[in-house]
Design an enzyme around this catalytic site. Structure first.
Site, mmCIF file in Angstrom:
data_model
loop_
_atom_site.group_PDB
_atom_site.id
_atom_site.type_symbol
_atom_site.label_atom_id
_atom_site.label_comp_id
_atom_site.label_asym_id
_atom_site.label_seq_id
_atom_site.Cartn_x
_atom_site.Cartn_y
_atom_site.Cartn_z
ATOM 1 N N GLY A 33 -46.906 -22.979 -6.269
ATOM 2 C CA GLY A 33 -47.020 -24.403 -6.024
ATOM 3 C C GLY A 33 -46.824 -24.753 -4.567
ATOM 4 O O GLY A 33 -46.398 -23.928 -3.750
ATOM 5 N N THR A 35 -44.703 -26.776 -2.948
ATOM 6 C CA THR A 35 -43.356 -26.793 -2.368
ATOM 7 C C THR A 35 -42.835 -25.370 -2.198
ATOM 8 O O THR A 35 -42.233 -25.036 -1.173
ATOM 9 C CB THR A 35 -42.400 -27.610 -3.247
ATOM 10 N N ASP A 87 -38.702 -21.557 -7.194
ATOM 11 C CA ASP A 87 -39.895 -22.028 -7.888
ATOM 12 C C ASP A 87 -39.921 -23.556 -7.881
ATOM 13 O O ASP A 87 -38.876 -24.200 -7.733
ATOM 14 C CB ASP A 87 -39.903 -21.514 -9.329
ATOM 15 N N GLY A 107 -46.139 -25.442 -15.195
ATOM 16 C CA GLY A 107 -47.415 -24.958 -15.709
ATOM 17 C C GLY A 107 -48.612 -25.709 -15.210
ATOM 18 O O GLY A 107 -49.732 -25.468 -15.672
ATOM 19 N N GLY A 109 -50.036 -25.230 -12.552
ATOM 20 C CA GLY A 109 -50.893 -24.206 -11.971
ATOM 21 C C GLY A 109 -51.227 -23.085 -12.932
ATOM 22 O O GLY A 109 -51.794 -22.065 -12.529
ATOM 23 N N GLU A 115 -43.937 -17.150 -14.349
ATOM 24 C CA GLU A 115 -42.815 -17.838 -13.715
ATOM 25 C C GLU A 115 -41.568 -17.774 -14.590
ATOM 26 O O GLU A 115 -40.463 -17.496 -14.097
ATOM 27 C CB GLU A 115 -43.197 -19.294 -13.441
#
Length: 235
Positions: A33, A35, A87, A107, A109, A115
């Site tokens: 993601g 961030t 994460d 989720g 992505g 993950e």
């Protein structure tokens, strides 16, 4: 880096703050993601300065970025443990008085299966987010990775437990999204999720479900980047 949703400055602060927790010799879970990408880039700069770490990527996206910035990669089955996982999240339950404080929906992505494996294996799991990801109660659709042949059956079972499933369609090509594991994704709307642990348990029991995007009781802290600093939520 230009990202969609939330402030780039806030995302950068959260990601870079999490990277500061990584010590020499760590095995680090590298989430997926926008961030988390800032954390991976910060770790790459630290590696250039002499930090020795190994990363476990959770998606093709995070693997590619980690390689670009010079992080040595490994896998779960090649290490004795994961020291820290970093994460992001699509939504974080942020009411300390409510059931499931610190629960996540992930989720967006379509990487939530890998993950969850890495985040659950870590001694410490830190979420990086900007304020737009916080909510008193989880309410976003829950992504569910399903075996392709089972997606209609799982969709029926999701309706039985009060959800409304939608097969995630790909952008830029015909057909559905296919995960890195070769599966499909159902985005399942449940409205306000007042008891995330109970729903997570019910979804895990459905035949054909590979993994769902409810992360309950896994996060140790959330680092929330703001316009002028980072706020820390410990769970």
């Amino acid at each position: 880096m230009k990202t969609a949703g939330g402030s780039d400055a806030a995302k950068r602060r959260a990601g870079e703050r999490a990277a500061e927790d990584v010590a020499d010799g760590f095995v680090v879970g590298l989430g997926t993601g926008s961030t988390t990408a800032y954390a991976i880039e910060a770790l790459g700069r630290a590696v250039d300065d002499g930090l020795e770490i190994r990363g476990i990527p959770t998606s093709f996206q995070s693997r590619r970025l980690a390689l670009e910035v010079g992080i040595e990669l490994t896998t779960l089955d090649a290490v004795e443990g994961v020291d820290l996982a970093i994460d992001g999240a699509d939504q974080v339950a942020d009411d300390p008085a409510a059931d499931g404080y610190g629960a996540l929906i992930k989720g967006g992505g379509a990487a939530h299966t890998r993950e969850k494996l890495v985040d659950a294996a870590a001694d410490r799991f830190v979420v990086v987010a900007d304020p737009s990801k916080l909510a008193p109660t989880l309410e976003r659709s829950v992504p569910i990775e399903v075996i392709p042949d089972a997606h209609t059956v799982v969709a029926d079972r999701v309706r039985d437990v009060g959800g409304e499933p939608t097969l995630r369609e790909a952008e830029g090509k015909d057909g559905p999204v296919v995960t890195d594991n070769g599966n499909l994704v159902l985005d399942c709307a449940f409205g306000s999720i007042d008891e995330p642990e109970a729903l997570a348990t019910r979804l895990s029991r459905l035949p054909g479900v590979v993994e769902h995007g409810l992360f309950v009781g896994l996060a140790d802290a959330t680092y929330v980047g703001t316009e002028d600093g980072v706020e820390v939520r410990d769970y």
